[in-house]
Design a protein around this motif. Structure first.
Motif, PDB file in Angstrom:
ATOM      1  N   LYS A  28      19.494  24.006  43.556  1.00  0.00           N
ATOM      2  CA  LYS A  28      19.830  25.245  42.858  1.00  0.00           C
ATOM      3  C   LYS A  28      19.937  26.473  43.762  1.00  0.00           C
ATOM      4  N   VAL A  29      19.122  26.497  44.806  1.00  0.00           N
ATOM      5  CA  VAL A  29      19.133  27.662  45.709  1.00  0.00           C
ATOM      6  C   VAL A  29      20.127  27.448  46.847  1.00  0.00           C
ATOM      7  N   MET A  30      19.970  26.350  47.585  1.00  0.00           N
ATOM      8  CA  MET A  30      20.869  26.069  48.698  1.00  0.00           C
ATOM      9  C   MET A  30      22.200  25.470  48.232  1.00  0.00           C
ATOM     10  N   ARG A  31      22.189  24.884  47.054  1.00  0.00           N
ATOM     11  CA  ARG A  31      23.401  24.272  46.478  1.00  0.00           C
ATOM     12  C   ARG A  31      24.011  23.216  47.410  1.00  0.00           C
ATOM     13  N   PHE A  32      23.134  22.407  47.987  1.00  0.00           N
ATOM     14  CA  PHE A  32      23.609  21.311  48.824  1.00  0.00           C
ATOM     15  C   PHE A  32      24.309  20.255  47.966  1.00  0.00           C
ATOM     16  N   LYS A  33      25.154  19.490  48.618  1.00  0.00           N
ATOM     17  CA  LYS A  33      25.890  18.416  47.964  1.00  0.00           C
ATOM     18  C   LYS A  33      25.575  17.085  48.645  1.00  0.00           C
ATOM     19  N   ILE A  34      26.024  15.990  48.048  1.00  0.00           N
ATOM     20  CA  ILE A  34      25.889  14.675  48.660  1.00  0.00           C
ATOM     21  C   ILE A  34      26.571  14.682  50.033  1.00  0.00           C
ATOM     22  N   ASN A  35      25.926  14.076  50.995  1.00  0.00           N
ATOM     23  CA  ASN A  35      26.344  13.983  52.404  1.00  0.00           C
ATOM     24  C   ASN A  35      25.962  15.207  53.233  1.00  0.00           C
ATOM     25  N   ASP A  36      25.459  16.271  52.581  1.00  0.00           N
ATOM     26  CA  ASP A  36      24.930  17.383  53.368  1.00  0.00           C
ATOM     27  C   ASP A  36      23.657  16.932  54.081  1.00  0.00           C
ATOM     28  N   LYS A  37      23.342  17.597  55.193  1.00  0.00           N
ATOM     29  CA  LYS A  37      22.214  17.191  56.023  1.00  0.00           C
ATOM     30  C   LYS A  37      21.101  18.232  56.026  1.00  0.00           C
ATOM     31  N   VAL A  38      19.874  17.747  56.071  1.00  0.00           N
ATOM     32  CA  VAL A  38      18.689  18.590  56.215  1.00  0.00           C
ATOM     33  C   VAL A  38      17.748  17.889  57.193  1.00  0.00           C
ATOM     34  N   ILE A  39      16.727  18.594  57.637  1.00  0.00           N
ATOM     35  CA  ILE A  39      15.677  17.990  58.463  1.00  0.00           C
ATOM     36  C   ILE A  39      14.450  17.775  57.587  1.00  0.00           C
ATOM     37  N   CYS A  40      13.910  16.566  57.642  1.00  0.00           N
ATOM     38  CA  CYS A  40      12.696  16.235  56.900  1.00  0.00           C
ATOM     39  C   CYS A  40      11.564  15.985  57.890  1.00  0.00           C
ATOM     40  N   ASN A  41      10.435  16.622  57.646  1.00  0.00           N
ATOM     41  CA  ASN A  41       9.264  16.461  58.503  1.00  0.00           C
ATOM     42  C   ASN A  41       8.282  15.488  57.875  1.00  0.00           C
ATOM     43  N   HIS A  42       7.882  14.496  58.658  1.00  0.00           N
ATOM     44  CA  HIS A  42       6.855  13.539  58.239  1.00  0.00           C
ATOM     45  C   HIS A  42       5.479  14.128  58.557  1.00  0.00           C
ATOM     46  N   PRO A  43       4.448  13.818  57.773  1.00  0.00           N
ATOM     47  CA  PRO A  43       3.108  14.353  58.051  1.00  0.00           C
ATOM     48  C   PRO A  43       2.557  13.985  59.420  1.00  0.00           C
ATOM     49  N   ASN A  44       3.097  12.959  60.063  1.00  0.00           N
ATOM     50  CA  ASN A  44       2.615  12.582  61.396  1.00  0.00           C
ATOM     51  C   ASN A  44       3.163  13.489  62.502  1.00  0.00           C
ATOM     52  N   GLY A  45       3.975  14.476  62.129  1.00  0.00           N
ATOM     53  CA  GLY A  45       4.513  15.417  63.108  1.00  0.00           C
ATOM     54  C   GLY A  45       5.923  15.114  63.565  1.00  0.00           C
ATOM     55  N   GLN A  46       6.464  13.966  63.186  1.00  0.00           N
ATOM     56  CA  GLN A  46       7.839  13.642  63.539  1.00  0.00           C
ATOM     57  C   GLN A  46       8.806  14.276  62.544  1.00  0.00           C
ATOM     58  N   ALA A  47      10.041  14.462  62.995  1.00  0.00           N
ATOM     59  CA  ALA A  47      11.077  15.044  62.144  1.00  0.00           C
ATOM     60  C   ALA A  47      12.355  14.225  62.273  1.00  0.00           C
ATOM     61  N   ILE A  52      21.830  13.663  52.341  1.00  0.00           N
ATOM     62  CA  ILE A  52      21.583  13.522  50.910  1.00  0.00           C
ATOM     63  C   ILE A  52      22.477  12.415  50.354  1.00  0.00           C
ATOM     64  N   THR A  53      21.860  11.455  49.685  1.00  0.00           N
ATOM     65  CA  THR A  53      22.621  10.345  49.108  1.00  0.00           C
ATOM     66  C   THR A  53      22.794  10.474  47.600  1.00  0.00           C
ATOM     67  N   SER A  54      21.839  11.094  46.934  1.00  0.00           N
ATOM     68  CA  SER A  54      21.968  11.365  45.502  1.00  0.00           C
ATOM     69  C   SER A  54      20.936  12.418  45.127  1.00  0.00           C
ATOM     70  N   PHE A  55      21.226  13.137  44.045  1.00  0.00           N
ATOM     71  CA  PHE A  55      20.249  14.147  43.644  1.00  0.00           C
ATOM     72  C   PHE A  55      20.504  14.628  42.225  1.00  0.00           C
ATOM     73  N   ASP A  56      19.412  15.159  41.667  1.00  0.00           N
ATOM     74  CA  ASP A  56      19.500  15.998  40.485  1.00  0.00           C
ATOM     75  C   ASP A  56      18.471  17.106  40.687  1.00  0.00           C
ATOM     76  N   THR A  57      18.193  17.883  39.680  1.00  0.00           N
ATOM     77  CA  THR A  57      17.296  19.025  39.837  1.00  0.00           C
ATOM     78  C   THR A  57      15.882  18.596  40.206  1.00  0.00           C
ATOM     79  N   ASN A  58      15.459  17.405  39.762  1.00  0.00           N
ATOM     80  CA  ASN A  58      14.068  16.980  39.921  1.00  0.00           C
ATOM     81  C   ASN A  58      13.830  15.972  41.033  1.00  0.00           C
ATOM     82  N   LEU A  59      14.874  15.322  41.532  1.00  0.00           N
ATOM     83  CA  LEU A  59      14.687  14.308  42.560  1.00  0.00           C
ATOM     84  C   LEU A  59      15.892  14.253  43.487  1.00  0.00           C
ATOM     85  N   ILE A  60      15.608  14.388  44.784  1.00  0.00           N
ATOM     86  CA  ILE A  60      16.643  14.281  45.807  1.00  0.00           C
ATOM     87  C   ILE A  60      16.355  13.030  46.628  1.00  0.00           C
TER      88      ILE A  60
END
Length: 251
Positions: A28-47, A52-60
């Motif tokens: 809703k804020v960034m308005r990303f679409k399928i195939n857009d890219k983001v960086i995800c950080n794992h709790p172990n410190g890796q990124a 994005i493969t699929s999404f709705d408001t509650n689950l990406i």
């Protein structure tokens, strides 16, 4: 590239699942679409760079494309123990301290702290603080979110300090007469990997009893430059000085 910290349970092999406020932010804020890219950080410190493969408001749902080899954390674990200040100064310290690389924060009730937190207020504030450091970590591209410990009495802080290699407290009245206690001198003697605890008093500084207690428990008094700093400035001076010395001068 937008960055999100994803809980451990939301990683499954090369699949990542984002829900809640972050899912709303993506859709809703960034308005990303399928195939857009983001960086995800794992709790172990890796990124990882994820698409994005699929999404709705509650689950990406995302797929890992590439794990990043990046190092943006300070070479020490710096904990800022902050005497409770007035107003929203602690919000500022947490936000900017996170940007500057603090590993964790310990708010403590000092004798000269004007504010007093009851249990209900403490729980509410800690929830807000967690959000502040998470957002600041994402904005500054940290690999880890700083830990915010529960508020302590100074006696509890002294007990907690046994887990640290180096223990300092900002106290210009004593330190200014001994140039060997300048912060710059002490920083130059730090060794990478050490756990460092830096204790900052509230607006009124430390009481005489607190100074005696800290000294008896192997805290070293330091002066932070030739000028008197506000409580919300002191922690940032500490972190910026360490970063400059070990990350810029040696880069």
């Amino acid at each position: 590239m937008q960055r999100y910290f994803v809980p451990r349970d939301n990683w499954e092999n090369d699949q990542v699942y984002i829900h809640g406020d972050d899912a709303h932010h993506i859709s809703k804020v960034m308005r990303f679409k399928i195939n857009d890219k983001v960086i995800c950080n794992h709790p172990n410190g890796q990124a990882a760079i994820c698409t994005i493969t699929s999404f709705d408001t509650n689950l990406i749902k995302l797929a890992v494309i590439e794990w990043l080899n990046e190092q943006v954390e300070l070479p020490f674990q710096i904990t800022i123990a902050q005497g409770l200040p007035k107003g929203d100064k602690l919000d500022f310290i947490l936000q900017k301290g996170t940007e500057l690389g603090a590993h964790s924060f310990i708010p403590f009730q000092a004798q000269r702290s004007i504010v007093k937190w009851d249990k209900k207020k403490t729980e509410k504030k800690l929830n807000r603080f967690d959000k502040i450091v998470k957002e600041a970590s994402e904005q500054s591209h940290r690999n880890k979110i700083p830990i915010i410990q529960d508020i302590m009495a100074i006696s509890d802080l002294v007990h907690e300090s046994r887990n640290y290699d180096v223990k300092l407290f900002a106290y210009e009245e004593e330190a200014k007469v001994d140039h060997e206690h300048s912060f710059g001198t002490l920083v130059s003697n730090l060794k990478e990997g050490q756990r460092v605890l830096v204790c900052i008093g509230p607006e009124g500084g430390f009481s005489t009893n607190e100074v005696d207690l800290l000294k008896k428990n192997n805290f070293t008094a330091v002066r932070l430059g030739p000028r008197i700093l506000r409580t919300e400035t002191a922690a940032l001076y500490v972190l910026a000085s360490i970063s400059y010395h070990f990350e810029e001068l040696r880069c």
